[in-house]
Design an enzyme around this catalytic site. Structure first.
Site, PDB file in Angstrom:
ATOM      1  N   SER B 122       3.380 -32.227  55.013  1.00  0.00           N
ATOM      2  CA  SER B 122       3.099 -31.824  53.733  1.00  0.00           C
ATOM      3  C   SER B 122       2.011 -32.646  53.135  1.00  0.00           C
ATOM      4  CB  SER B 122       4.267 -31.933  52.497  1.00  0.00           C
ATOM      5  OG  SER B 122       3.872 -31.338  51.239  1.00  0.00           O
ATOM      6  N   ASP B 137      -0.476 -29.741  44.738  1.00  0.00           N
ATOM      7  CA  ASP B 137       0.368 -30.563  43.752  1.00  0.00           C
ATOM      8  C   ASP B 137      -0.344 -30.752  42.337  1.00  0.00           C
ATOM      9  OD1 ASP B 137       2.039 -30.944  45.856  1.00  0.00           O
ATOM     10  OD2 ASP B 137       1.144 -32.708  46.687  1.00  0.00           O
ATOM     11  N   HIS B 159       2.773 -25.651  53.086  1.00  0.00           N
ATOM     12  CA  HIS B 159       3.572 -24.731  52.233  1.00  0.00           C
ATOM     13  C   HIS B 159       2.937 -23.366  51.933  1.00  0.00           C
ATOM     14  CE1 HIS B 159       6.636 -28.078  51.821  1.00  0.00           C
ATOM     15  NE2 HIS B 159       5.577 -28.945  51.074  1.00  0.00           N
TER      16      HIS B 159
END
Lengths: 235, 235
Positions: B122, B137, B159
């Site tokens: 990630s 993010d 993701h």
């Protein structure tokens, strides 16, 4: 003295752009024939001109004319006689970067503080918080600062989404992201669902629209506030 | 000379942390007993110590010991004799900020380029691209730069989520966000779905896992690549 609509989104499902806000905009802009538009957020990467033309076509329906801030050679002149302002959505990083690089942040804040009617949607609402740190957007540019207008004494999370209990996705939920924000930053965050807006008038901040909003304060359990609640004491 | 696993996520639905990668990690770290862990991304805001202890408990299952980079008074010493490195997920802005402020970026890049086995998940994968600009993010801190390690000649979107045709939500899809990125930036972006990883070895970059990945190049229609495809020519 401020007179603002701070909306989660320009468009809600099943309705045209800004349509759900038309009644509220007719009241907000009742003394404004011509509105200064800030197109810097460029949704989907469209140009400033394309964005301004599209917004003008929407505002025609409520008998308003639009002028893009990028059309003025001199920023001071753009704000000099303006009767109303609208900052549209798109990418918040790009919007904030351009506000800094074109020296628009200060005259924009002065105009809003002097009571000129202001509409923000999505990215245009994020910039009314203390910082742009609770945006959902990608950092497609690196702005010189993340400090924004501070029209409200808290931050906004636009397009707020509740965690989906059935999801199998392991990326962070919005709630987790805001929790990570609060681990390092003190200011409250108002999660505005699509269809909600804040009405700022006479030093009051009222939640409008049919939905409740979710409030996140540092070291507190998040909580819901219902439509027509005041957020004036949140800071 | 690089020897890396660049994974979309640490955890897939229905399985424990890193479990789906255990076979690949036993191979990656076959000559590493002790692994240097970089906990700066702090998922959910947990401390460096908590994160390191949690990761150590996972790595015990494949007979590896973990040392957190924050445990060393001297960063150079942390990298001196390391046999393997792992950067975990969390918030990419915080991770990049801490890599810069603690002067870890340069020794980390030198270690990876010298062939020390590296795992990123990630946020720890995002930093292996050219820039961190295609993170999902929130900008909870403002790092001094968005430039990252450039282990691959492109960016990652971890993701990666396909647009949901049934969604009534008006926030931008992942694809729209990447399109906005490409309006201003040239580098390709690989959308890695949860369960996919890139295996970098002997100057090859191979897509691993059961799923296809989505590749976004500037001014091109996005396309899918199947598992075991090479991405070595993408730049």
């Amino acid at each position: 003295m401020q007179n603002c609509i701070i909306a989660s989104t320009s468009t809600i499902h099943g309705s045209g752009p800004l349509e759900y806000l038309f009644d509220a905009l007719i009241e907000l802009y009742k003394d404004s024939d011509q509105i200064l538009f800030i197109p810097y957020a460029r949704p989907g990467g469209i140009s400033h001109d394309e964005y301004t033309i599209g917004v003008n076509n929407i505002f025609k329906k409520i008998n308003k004319r639009i002028l893009g801030v990028h059309m003025f050679p001199d920023i001071a002149e753009a704000f000099e006689n303006t009767q109303g302002i609208f900052t549209g959505g798109g990418n918040t990083f790009l919007l904030v970067d351009q506000l800094y690089r074109n020296n628009v942040l200060e005259p924009l804040k002065r105009a809003i503080d002097s009571g000129i009617p202001y509409l923000g949607t999505s990215a245009g609402s994020n910039i009314c918080g203390l910082t742009m740190q609770t945006t959902n957007d990608m950092p497609i540019v690196h702005p010189p600062s993340i400090k924004t207008l501070g029209i409200m004494p808290f931050n906004i999370n636009a397009h707020y989404l509740d965690p989906n209990p059935k999801s199998t996705h392991k990326g962070e939920t919005r709630e987790t992201r805001i929790k990570e924000f609060h681990n390092l930053n003190p200011q409250p965050v108002v999660g505005l669902r699509e269809g909600s807006w804040l009405r700022i008038l006479d030093n009051n901040i009222i939640l409008e629209g049919d939905l409740s909003a979710r409030v996140f304060e540092q070291n507190k359990t998040p909580y819901e506030i219902t439509s027509k609640s005041s957020l004036s004491a949140l800071n």
